[in-house]
Design an enzyme around this catalytic site. Sequence first.
Site, mmCIF file in Angstrom:
data_model
loop_
_atom_site.group_PDB
_atom_site.id
_atom_site.type_symbol
_atom_site.label_atom_id
_atom_site.label_comp_id
_atom_site.label_asym_id
_atom_site.label_seq_id
_atom_site.Cartn_x
_atom_site.Cartn_y
_atom_site.Cartn_z
ATOM 1 N N HIS A 320 0.836 -1.204 0.000
ATOM 2 C CA HIS A 320 0.000 0.000 0.000
ATOM 3 C C HIS A 320 0.878 1.264 0.000
ATOM 4 O O HIS A 320 0.715 2.145 -0.853
ATOM 5 C CB HIS A 320 -0.910 -0.029 1.236
ATOM 6 C CG HIS A 320 -1.822 1.142 1.359
ATOM 7 N ND1 HIS A 320 -3.133 1.106 0.988
ATOM 8 C CD2 HIS A 320 -1.604 2.414 1.821
ATOM 9 C CE1 HIS A 320 -3.693 2.293 1.207
ATOM 10 N NE2 HIS A 320 -2.787 3.101 1.716
ATOM 11 N N GLU A 321 1.800 1.324 0.949
ATOM 12 C CA GLU A 321 2.633 2.537 1.062
ATOM 13 C C GLU A 321 3.552 2.688 -0.147
ATOM 14 O O GLU A 321 3.851 3.811 -0.563
ATOM 15 C CB GLU A 321 3.430 2.532 2.379
ATOM 16 C CG GLU A 321 2.581 2.450 3.659
ATOM 17 C CD GLU A 321 1.474 3.496 3.754
ATOM 18 O OE1 GLU A 321 1.585 4.563 3.114
ATOM 19 O OE2 GLU A 321 0.473 3.232 4.464
ATOM 20 N N HIS A 324 1.733 4.595 -2.780
ATOM 21 C CA HIS A 324 1.800 6.048 -2.542
ATOM 22 C C HIS A 324 3.168 6.594 -2.979
ATOM 23 O O HIS A 324 3.266 7.641 -3.610
ATOM 24 C CB HIS A 324 1.657 6.354 -1.047
ATOM 25 C CG HIS A 324 0.255 6.268 -0.524
ATOM 26 N ND1 HIS A 324 -0.770 7.030 -1.022
ATOM 27 C CD2 HIS A 324 -0.292 5.518 0.487
ATOM 28 C CE1 HIS A 324 -1.890 6.760 -0.336
ATOM 29 N NE2 HIS A 324 -1.622 5.847 0.563
ATOM 30 N N GLU A 350 -4.911 7.595 -2.794
ATOM 31 C CA GLU A 350 -5.321 6.264 -2.327
ATOM 32 C C GLU A 350 -5.611 5.311 -3.488
ATOM 33 O O GLU A 350 -5.525 4.099 -3.328
ATOM 34 C CB GLU A 350 -6.527 6.367 -1.393
ATOM 35 C CG GLU A 350 -6.241 7.047 -0.054
ATOM 36 C CD GLU A 350 -5.140 6.383 0.760
ATOM 37 O OE1 GLU A 350 -4.878 5.178 0.570
ATOM 38 O OE2 GLU A 350 -4.512 7.076 1.578
HETATM 39 ZN ZN ZN Z 1 -2.970 5.168 2.007
#
Ligand code: ZN
Length: 558
Positions: A320-321, A324, A350
Amino acid sequence: MSGYGSSKFYRIFKIIVRVRLVKSLGLLFILFLSLCLGLFAWHKKANAAELEITDFAPFFERYIALGQAISIFNWDIETGVAPVGSLETRAKTIAVLSAELFSMSTSEEMGNFFKAVERAIERNTADDITLGTCQILKREYDKLTCIPADEYKAYSELTTIAAHRWREAKGENNYGIFSPYLQEIIDYQRRFINYRQRAGMVFENPYDALLDDFEPGVTSQKLDVFFEELKASIVPLLHNIMSLETDTGKSHDILYREVPIQVQKNVSELIMKTVGYDLKRGVLRESAHPFSMGLGQSDVRITTNYHPNKFFASFYSVMHECGHAIYEQNVAKELEGTILDSGSYMAIHESQSRFFENVFGRSLEFWKGIYDDFVIAADGHFDDVTAEELHRAVNMVRPSLIRVEADELTYSLHIMVRYEIERMIFNIPDLKVGDLPALWNEKMRDYLGVTPATYSEGILQDIHWSLGYFGYFPSYALGSAKAAQIQSAMKKDFNVDAAIRALDVATINAWLTDKVHKHGRMLNSAEIMAQISDKGFMPKYYIEYLSRKYAELYKISH
Ligand code: ZN
């Protein structure tokens, strides 16, 4: 005596003369000062009228450096670099720097920059970077100028301390440690909304003022429609799956087997390499709540946390990170050093993290592609498991307590719980923080059929409220929906499944860079979605994606 008298008179006369003289001199001085000030103001005004966009370069260098300094102080606190005993002093440091940034954001110089841009527009000499910069800063300027500077400073100090108290409270399962801070943050936010309304900003719902901070144009009315649409398809699908007699024994075993932290760290290295996170311009550390932090494209950092028996929580946090971070690392080079050298608003941000976490990382193709390397990095802990079993385990549908560990299907229900509570907080003035845990548990029961036994697994699980991030959560659901639409658009240009199977992230990232990453903050969410589809954002892609995915996984018709 007369001598004395005449000399007395003379002295009085002298005093009167002196007073008059001083008065006259004083008047002359005031006159002179006024003239100087007038000249100075006139000169400044004349100067401001002549200022060119390039004259503001040193101002923006300071502005960007200040923002970066605040981020690095926060990073030190979050990752445990700063000693615990320094918290109060660091909170003050951050508050002073935030106040300085606030004063720059609302300064006369900033106002002059807007005027210089207006003149450049009239002369047709304003470039895209200038226009993009102006648009973002003007929005911020309008929002901040109505807040008193001393209140803003006190609020910054409060949120730094509150985030720390939240960590303590979560660790000790003690809501009472955090709740007074939460109440104060809510009170500040209620006042800030009020200031904006008094300054003439119109919000149909007070909560919309906060939603607008993270996603311009998103309102609670629009979100109601979006969530209703999701609910109408997710809830029956969830009931359908829960009614099946599925043997989840193996999946449970896979998800909760104990994996030593050093092994988890080795797997994190593999993930970062696989998804193309550039470690020359990034770093992974540990924190209570995983996050990413961009200081421009040359320095985009991420964090995760490790628990021996929650291996996949960390696995997908890193994915997830990384989503980003890759976004911000791939911003166009010409935006470097400008305030546009970052990601757009939160739902787009997101969408990138949820794309790597779910669309990419929870697909069967991914597990087939990474399987051999994964088994080696996992150092014997998953030798007995196939790629298909891993895929099945990480997609196992089960209503659970923790948002970041939720499967894709129930994830949006977790967001709805938070969304509805936030909307209540800013619509019901006498709703107190003491009422929130019961409200949380009630909504968890309604939506997911589970009730937290502890605060840590309930209302204290997320860091957002301690930072004052009310209005952020809907970005996760919007981001997930946009990620599905992005995949659908990508499929028109190349074989996405084959690219994932081959772990060909270069092709995927090149596409994402072209449509999303390179634009940085130059485009807003709606403009980016317009690059993806002529019709803009449409939730139906997400509903189709979820329906197809879970129908295949659970062998049900859709
Ligand atoms: Zn996030």
